[in-house]
Design a protein around this motif. Sequence first.
Motif, PDB file in Angstrom:
ATOM      1  N   LEU A 170      34.585  -2.241 -72.104  1.00 54.53           N
ATOM      2  CA  LEU A 170      33.316  -2.282 -72.824  1.00 54.53           C
ATOM      3  C   LEU A 170      32.658  -3.653 -72.785  1.00 54.53           C
ATOM      4  N   GLY A 171      33.440  -4.692 -72.528  1.00 54.45           N
ATOM      5  CA  GLY A 171      32.916  -6.047 -72.584  1.00 54.45           C
ATOM      6  C   GLY A 171      33.169  -6.738 -73.902  1.00 54.45           C
ATOM      7  N   LEU A 172      33.923  -6.108 -74.802  1.00 54.03           N
ATOM      8  CA  LEU A 172      34.278  -6.759 -76.066  1.00 54.03           C
ATOM      9  C   LEU A 172      35.175  -7.963 -75.831  1.00 54.03           C
ATOM     10  N   VAL A 173      36.062  -7.860 -74.851  1.00 52.11           N
ATOM     11  CA  VAL A 173      36.946  -8.974 -74.515  1.00 52.11           C
ATOM     12  C   VAL A 173      36.803  -9.275 -73.029  1.00 52.11           C
ATOM     13  N   ASP A 174      37.204 -10.480 -72.633  1.00 52.83           N
ATOM     14  CA  ASP A 174      37.080 -10.930 -71.253  1.00 52.83           C
ATOM     15  C   ASP A 174      38.386 -10.852 -70.478  1.00 52.83           C
ATOM     16  N   ARG A 175      39.482 -10.760 -71.187  1.00 57.41           N
ATOM     17  CA  ARG A 175      40.777 -10.738 -70.520  1.00 57.41           C
ATOM     18  C   ARG A 175      41.780 -10.029 -71.414  1.00 57.41           C
ATOM     19  N   VAL A 176      42.622  -9.206 -70.788  1.00 59.70           N
ATOM     20  CA  VAL A 176      43.769  -8.622 -71.480  1.00 59.70           C
ATOM     21  C   VAL A 176      45.028  -9.253 -70.904  1.00 59.70           C
ATOM     22  N   VAL A 177      45.833  -9.838 -71.760  1.00 60.59           N
ATOM     23  CA  VAL A 177      47.075 -10.484 -71.341  1.00 60.59           C
ATOM     24  C   VAL A 177      48.214  -9.516 -71.598  1.00 60.59           C
ATOM     25  N   ASP A 178      48.791  -8.995 -70.542  1.00 59.31           N
ATOM     26  CA  ASP A 178      49.830  -7.973 -70.643  1.00 59.31           C
ATOM     27  C   ASP A 178      51.189  -8.649 -70.795  1.00 59.31           C
ATOM     28  N   CYS A 179      51.641  -8.772 -72.036  1.00 57.85           N
ATOM     29  CA  CYS A 179      52.904  -9.468 -72.301  1.00 57.85           C
ATOM     30  C   CYS A 179      53.431  -9.036 -73.657  1.00 57.85           C
ATOM     31  N   SER A 180      54.633  -9.458 -73.969  1.00 52.99           N
ATOM     32  CA  SER A 180      55.217  -9.191 -75.278  1.00 52.99           C
ATOM     33  C   SER A 180      54.596 -10.118 -76.313  1.00 52.99           C
ATOM     34  N   PRO A 181      54.750  -9.810 -77.605  1.00 49.41           N
ATOM     35  CA  PRO A 181      54.201 -10.697 -78.636  1.00 49.41           C
ATOM     36  C   PRO A 181      54.713 -12.125 -78.525  1.00 49.41           C
ATOM     37  N   ASP A 182      55.997 -12.311 -78.203  1.00 47.70           N
ATOM     38  CA  ASP A 182      56.578 -13.653 -78.124  1.00 47.70           C
ATOM     39  C   ASP A 182      56.055 -14.456 -76.935  1.00 47.70           C
ATOM     40  N   GLU A 183      55.555 -13.775 -75.919  1.00 49.26           N
ATOM     41  CA  GLU A 183      55.104 -14.461 -74.708  1.00 49.26           C
ATOM     42  C   GLU A 183      53.629 -14.827 -74.742  1.00 49.26           C
ATOM     43  N   PHE A 184      52.883 -14.307 -75.716  1.00 49.51           N
ATOM     44  CA  PHE A 184      51.431 -14.453 -75.698  1.00 49.51           C
ATOM     45  C   PHE A 184      51.000 -15.915 -75.761  1.00 49.51           C
ATOM     46  N   ALA A 185      51.564 -16.691 -76.659  1.00 48.17           N
ATOM     47  CA  ALA A 185      51.151 -18.084 -76.808  1.00 48.17           C
ATOM     48  C   ALA A 185      51.387 -18.869 -75.524  1.00 48.17           C
ATOM     49  N   ARG A 186      52.515 -18.631 -74.882  1.00 48.00           N
ATOM     50  CA  ARG A 186      52.808 -19.342 -73.632  1.00 48.00           C
ATOM     51  C   ARG A 186      51.837 -18.931 -72.531  1.00 48.00           C
ATOM     52  N   GLU A 187      51.569 -17.633 -72.430  1.00 49.51           N
ATOM     53  CA  GLU A 187      50.635 -17.150 -71.404  1.00 49.51           C
ATOM     54  C   GLU A 187      49.239 -17.727 -71.624  1.00 49.51           C
ATOM     55  N   VAL A 188      48.795 -17.713 -72.876  1.00 47.91           N
ATOM     56  CA  VAL A 188      47.477 -18.257 -73.196  1.00 47.91           C
ATOM     57  C   VAL A 188      47.433 -19.752 -72.889  1.00 47.91           C
ATOM     58  N   GLY A 189      48.512 -20.463 -73.188  1.00 46.48           N
ATOM     59  CA  GLY A 189      48.553 -21.890 -72.902  1.00 46.48           C
ATOM     60  C   GLY A 189      48.358 -22.182 -71.428  1.00 46.48           C
ATOM     61  N   GLY A 190      49.024 -21.406 -70.570  1.00 51.39           N
ATOM     62  CA  GLY A 190      48.869 -21.608 -69.134  1.00 51.39           C
ATOM     63  C   GLY A 190      47.469 -21.283 -68.646  1.00 51.39           C
ATOM     64  N   LEU A 191      46.905 -20.200 -69.152  1.00 47.78           N
ATOM     65  CA  LEU A 191      45.549 -19.816 -68.755  1.00 47.78           C
ATOM     66  C   LEU A 191      44.522 -20.842 -69.229  1.00 47.78           C
ATOM     67  N   ALA A 192      44.721 -21.349 -70.455  1.00 46.34           N
ATOM     68  CA  ALA A 192      43.781 -22.344 -70.991  1.00 46.34           C
ATOM     69  C   ALA A 192      43.848 -23.639 -70.190  1.00 46.34           C
ATOM     70  N   ALA A 193      45.049 -24.046 -69.773  1.00 47.00           N
ATOM     71  CA  ALA A 193      45.179 -25.252 -68.961  1.00 47.00           C
ATOM     72  C   ALA A 193      44.454 -25.094 -67.633  1.00 47.00           C
ATOM     73  N   ARG A 194      44.563 -23.922 -67.031  1.00 46.08           N
ATOM     74  CA  ARG A 194      43.860 -23.656 -65.777  1.00 46.08           C
ATOM     75  C   ARG A 194      42.350 -23.675 -66.001  1.00 46.08           C
ATOM     76  N   LEU A 195      41.897 -23.083 -67.103  1.00 50.71           N
ATOM     77  CA  LEU A 195      40.463 -23.078 -67.400  1.00 50.71           C
ATOM     78  C   LEU A 195      39.946 -24.499 -67.560  1.00 50.71           C
ATOM     79  N   ALA A 196      40.691 -25.340 -68.257  1.00 55.98           N
ATOM     80  CA  ALA A 196      40.269 -26.731 -68.474  1.00 55.98           C
ATOM     81  C   ALA A 196      40.210 -27.511 -67.167  1.00 55.98           C
ATOM     82  N   SER A 197      41.035 -27.124 -66.182  1.00 56.05           N
ATOM     83  CA  SER A 197      41.093 -27.873 -64.923  1.00 56.05           C
ATOM     84  C   SER A 197      40.034 -27.441 -63.919  1.00 56.05           C
ATOM     85  N   LEU A 198      39.354 -26.331 -64.179  1.00 56.72           N
ATOM     86  CA  LEU A 198      38.359 -25.839 -63.224  1.00 56.72           C
ATOM     87  C   LEU A 198      37.159 -26.773 -63.148  1.00 56.72           C
TER      88      LEU A 198
END
Length: 591
Positions: free
Chosen positions: A467-495
Motif C-alpha cells: 500500500l505504501g504505508l511502509v518502505d521496507r519489511v525486515v524479515d527477521c525474528s524480534p531479537d534480530e530486528f535491532a541489528r538488521e536495522v542498524g546495518g541498514l541504517a549504516a548503509r543508508l548513511a553511507s550513500l
Amino acid sequence: MHILILASAFNSLTQRVHAELRDRGHAVAVELALPDSRLAETVRRHAPRLVVAPMLKTAIPEEVWTAHTCLVVHPGPVGDRGPSSLDWAIHEGVDQWGVTVLQADGEMDAGDVWASVPCRVPPVSKSELYRGEIADAALEAVLLAVERFAGSTYVPREQDGAQTAEARPRPYLDQSVRRIDWAEDSTHDVLRKLRAADSQPGVLDVLLGREWYLHGGHPERVLRGRPGELLATRAGAVCRATKDGAVWIPELRPRRVPGQPPTYKLPAVRALGDLLPPLPDQALPLLPEVRHRTWADIRYREDGNVGFLSFSFPGGAMSTEQCRRLLDAYREACERPTSVLVLGGERDFFSNGIHLGVIEAADDPAAESWANINAIDDLVEAVLTTTDRLVVAAVAGNAAAGGVMLALAADEVWCRSGAVLNPHYRLMGLYGSEYWTHTLPRRVGAATAERLLDEALPVSSASALRLGLVDRVVDCSPDEFAREVGGLAARLASLPATASRITAKKTELDRLESVTPLAGFREHELARMRRTFDDPDAPYHSLRRAFVHKERPACTPPHLGPAQVAQTGPTPSAADVTGTALHGISSRPNG
C-alpha cells in the motif's frame, strides 16, 4: 477459501492471523465467542469451509466441531495442555517452547495435531513473548495447517504419548504460586515471576499497606536496599529492592474491591499517588549512554553517523508526560552530528497513540485528552520538520492509531515482518490527529486512506508495503530486528545520495509551507478532536471507558463479521521484503 475465525477477543494474534489469511486470498470473517453468543447458530450462518481459533478461552460446542474442521491454536508444544501455557513456560525458566495447531474435539487441547512449530523463549515478559516469538510460530503453524487442510490429503496425527517433562497437562497458574517472597526470592526469581504474569494477571502483592497487582519487571544493578523496600522512582516506575539487587516495576493495578468498578493498570507512581513516600528520582541522562544494567523507557546510542533513539512504553500507550519526555529526547538527539536518526523500539510495540488509561484516571478526562493529543502532535511535528538529517521509523512491533501516524512522519518506515498496523481511529470514536490528514494520503493516496480509516481493519506488514504505508519489511525474528536495522541504517548513511536527500527536505518543506502549511492540517484535526473531547455525550468517552475497563462487547463488531479479502496493490519483490534494496522510494517531502 471461506474461513471463519472464532476468538475470545480480537487481540494481537487474532488480528495477525486475520490479516495474513486475507493477504493470501482467503475470504475471512470473525466472530467473537461471547458469553451469550450462540456459536452453533453463528457458524451455520457463516457456512465456512474451515474454522480457525487463534485465541479462544472457551470450548467450541460439540455441534460445531462435529460439523466443521476447527483448528485451535495452543501456545505450547505438542503434549502441553492447560490455560496457563506461557505462564508456566516462563515461570519454570524454559528456553525452548512452541505453538501447536490442533483439531477441536471433546477434550481441551487434546485434539489431533495439524501443525507444530518450535520457538525460542528469550528473557522477556509473557506479553512481549506472545506478540513476538509465539506470534511468529503461531502464524507459521496456522498457515501450514490451512495449506494442509486445503490439500485434502493430510492426516493430522494423534497426541498420544507426546507428553514430556516440559509439555504436559498443567492447571491454571494461580497467585499462590506467583507470590513473591521479597526476603527469600533472588532478583532472577522475582523477574521470572513478574515476567510470567505480565500483562495479565499481574503478581498480587502488598505495597504500602494495600494490595496491588504488579505489572512488568526490569533488573537494576546499582541500587540496593532492604528486601521489599521502595528505593527510587524513574519515568513513572518504582524501584524495589530484592535480597540481592532490585527491580523496576513500571505499572500497578489496585486489587478490585467487591462491588466496585474493575481496576486497571497505571504508571506505578501515578497509581500510588499520595501513598508514595518521598523517594529520589533516578532520572537517567540521554547522553552519555548508560552502560550498567538498569531500566529506561527511552535510550539513545550512536554508531558512526547514525543515531538510535529507542523507546518502549508499556502497552505501546504514550501519556502526555511520556510524549513530552520523548520530544525532549528527540530534540537532544537532533543536536548530535549524525545524518540518519532511527526512531523506534527494538522488539515490541512501536506506539499505539495516546494513553487511554491515564486519561480515564484523570480528574478531567477531557482536559487530559486534549493535553495528550497536543503532546503527541508536538512530537510528530518535530519529526515532520526535521530537515538536517534523514529520520527512519523502525517499527519492531505493532502500531495503531496515532502510533502509526507518528511512524508516517519519518522519511522512511522500516517494519518487522511480524508487525501489525491499525491505521485508523473510528473504533474509539475519534477523528484523529497527529497530522494524519497530511501524511496518510501522501503515502497511500486519498482513496486508500479513506478506505483504511473506514474499514478499521488490521494491516499486515506485507500489505503495508504494497500500500505504501511502509518502505521496507525486515524479515527477521524480534531479537534480530535491532541489528538488521542498524546495518541498514549504516548503509543508508553511507550513500552519496543521502546528502542530497537531506538538502531536498528543506526545499520541500519550504514549498509546502508556502502552499499548504502544516499548521493548517493540525488546526483542522484538533478542531474536530476538541469538539469530541468537550462533548460528554460523544461516543469516545464510553468507548474509552469500555476499553480501559476491558468490558466485553455485546456482540461481534459489525466491521469484523462479513468475510473479506485484503485489498492491496501488487506483490512486492523479494528485495523489498527482505531489505536487500536500500530504500523502496525516494525522499518523502517534509520528513
